[in-house]
Design a protein around this motif. Structure first.
Motif, PDB file in Angstrom:
ATOM      1  N   GLN A  83      18.973   6.936  23.562  1.00 54.35           N
ATOM      2  CA  GLN A  83      19.895   6.571  24.634  1.00 54.35           C
ATOM      3  C   GLN A  83      19.159   6.065  25.866  1.00 54.35           C
ATOM      4  N   SER A  84      18.010   6.649  26.151  1.00 55.04           N
ATOM      5  CA  SER A  84      17.250   6.252  27.339  1.00 55.04           C
ATOM      6  C   SER A  84      16.478   4.960  27.105  1.00 55.04           C
ATOM      7  N   ARG A  87      18.895   2.179  26.815  1.00 51.07           N
ATOM      8  CA  ARG A  87      19.859   2.215  27.927  1.00 51.07           C
ATOM      9  C   ARG A  87      21.291   2.089  27.398  1.00 51.07           C
ATOM     10  N   PRO A  89      24.333   4.641  26.124  1.00 53.66           N
ATOM     11  CA  PRO A  89      24.806   6.022  25.980  1.00 53.66           C
ATOM     12  C   PRO A  89      25.451   6.324  24.635  1.00 53.66           C
ATOM     13  N   LEU A 222      10.605   8.104  30.688  1.00 51.09           N
ATOM     14  CA  LEU A 222      11.996   7.914  30.274  1.00 51.09           C
ATOM     15  C   LEU A 222      12.896   7.708  31.491  1.00 51.09           C
ATOM     16  N   ASN A 223      12.618   8.411  32.587  1.00 48.56           N
ATOM     17  CA  ASN A 223      13.384   8.191  33.821  1.00 48.56           C
ATOM     18  C   ASN A 223      13.266   6.747  34.289  1.00 48.56           C
ATOM     19  N   ASN A 226      15.049   4.037  32.195  1.00 46.21           N
ATOM     20  CA  ASN A 226      16.494   3.983  32.420  1.00 46.21           C
ATOM     21  C   ASN A 226      16.866   2.969  33.493  1.00 46.21           C
ATOM     22  N   SER A 232      11.008  -1.317  36.193  1.00 46.45           N
ATOM     23  CA  SER A 232      10.057  -0.518  35.417  1.00 46.45           C
ATOM     24  C   SER A 232       8.679  -1.167  35.412  1.00 46.45           C
ATOM     25  N   ARG A 243       8.041   1.863  25.088  1.00 42.31           N
ATOM     26  CA  ARG A 243       9.295   1.810  24.332  1.00 42.31           C
ATOM     27  C   ARG A 243       9.030   1.965  22.838  1.00 42.31           C
ATOM     28  N   ARG A 276      23.419  16.065  30.080  1.00 39.83           N
ATOM     29  CA  ARG A 276      23.441  15.241  31.295  1.00 39.83           C
ATOM     30  C   ARG A 276      24.606  15.610  32.196  1.00 39.83           C
ATOM     31  N   PRO A 281      20.979  13.288  35.133  1.00 36.37           N
ATOM     32  CA  PRO A 281      20.258  12.388  34.237  1.00 36.37           C
ATOM     33  C   PRO A 281      18.736  12.530  34.248  1.00 36.37           C
ATOM     34  N   HIS A 283      15.310  13.500  33.165  1.00 36.11           N
ATOM     35  CA  HIS A 283      14.890  13.948  31.838  1.00 36.11           C
ATOM     36  C   HIS A 283      14.155  15.285  31.869  1.00 36.11           C
TER      37      HIS A 283
END
Length: 335
Positions: A83-84, A87, A89, A222-223, A226, A232, A243, A276, A281, A283
């Protein structure tokens, strides 16, 4: 710096989750075709049980329950990573077809080798991992669009379609199997916890012991993933490398978990979402809680399934699907 009240909330919810898991563990140990009363359970745990009580607890129930807990944890962490990283859900190893790809390799292994635990339990996770990785590559390539990247909704639709195609291939292959092999695959597809011996615990545990610390050490990555990809990169994260590594870990956890637990979906969808919603959110906060919630969901589902229909029970995967499918549709409608 996280507010002290938020830290206390995270610790409290994690503690409550662990208490619920321990309670579910005790109830599951005592529940089954032959029930164990609290006094029987207590004396058996401390070494004073009868031979029958020792057999029920230590040979049948305890290894199955530990496999269920470990598999639920692995699926929940896998779903959280997916999910992270994507991106998206709605990502889940079952919904995206990763479990189906792992299942296809399980079928191929059973067809050409053996389904005896002593001969294949340590090799089977690697076969499942190959299937999961190949399926992930195909999904990624079919979902990728030049100039746009991987669009979340397209990823889900491709995953669902590919999972259906793979499941159709699995059913076609199982028609060629012998009766015993066919029964094994049918139980696997239904999500019946078939790993009910200590050897299955030993086969699954090392993967979690090795991969879980890596996941928690990558929580800050991971934060960042997102966020927008340009952000990033601006923060110094090597996006593609991170990734790919995290996707490999997620696929590995999902594949090895379902290889010993059966084709179980929705755990990786529900557990991270619930975590979450409880703690936010970040991590570092929700990943441990998601892992515990995944164990609770699968353990409770397996316990309910064993209790509803004696002596064979209802597969845990069916119970999870009854809960998870409406939740997935709710999330789709919400988006």
């Amino acid at each position: 710096m996280i507010h002290q009240a938020s830290q206390k909330k995270v610790r409290l919810i994690f503690f409550i989750s662990v208490v619920v898991l321990v309670s579910a563990f005790i109830i599951s140990v005592a529940t089954g075709y032959i029930s164990l009363s609290p006094s029987q359970l207590g004396r058996t745990i401390f070494g004073f049980g009868t031979s029958q009580e020792n057999l029920i607890l230590f040979s049948f129930r305890l290894p199955r329950i530990l496999v269920t807990i470990l598999a639920g944890m692995g699926l929940a962490l896998s779903g959280a990573i997916l999910q992270s990283v994507t991106r998206n859900p709605l990502s889940d190893p079952g919904i995206l077809g990763i479990n189906a790809g792992a299942g296809l390799m399980v079928v191929i292994y059973v067809m050409y080798f053996s389904s005896e635990a002593t001969s294949f339990i340590y090799v089977l996770p690697f076969f499942a991992l190959v299937g999961g990785i190949l399926t992930t590559i195909v999904i990624y390539l079919l979902s990728f669009k030049r100039g746009e990247g991987v669009e979340p909704t397209r990823l889900v639709l491709v995953g669902v379609g590919l999972a259906s195609a793979i499941n159709g291939l699995i059913f076609t292959l199982t028609a060629r199997l012998e009766e015993e092999q066919n029964a094994f695959i049918a139980n696997w597809i239904a999500g019946r916890i078939w790993g009910d011996d200590w050897i299955f615990v030993l086969a699954l545990l090392p993967w979690l012991l090795i991969l879980s610390p890596i996941i928690f050490s990558k929580a800050h990555i991971l934060n960042i993933l997102n966020l927008n990809e340009n952000v990033s990169v601006g923060l110094g994260v090597k996006v593609e490398r991170e990734r790919r590594l995290l996707l490999l870990i997620a696929v590995s956890l999902a594949a090895v978990s379902v290889s010993v637990s059966g084709g179980i979906a929705f755990i990786g969808l529900m557990a991270p979402h619930i975590a979450r919603n409880l703690v936010g959110p970040r991590h570092q906060s929700f990943l441990p809680i998601a892992a515990v919630l995944g164990s609770i969901l699968l353990l409770v589902s397996d316990t309910i399934g064993r209790s509803l229909l004696d002596p064979s029970g209802i597969p845990a995967g069916i119970i999870v699907t009854i809960i998870g499918a409406p939740y997935f549709l709710y999330l789709m409608a919400k988006r």
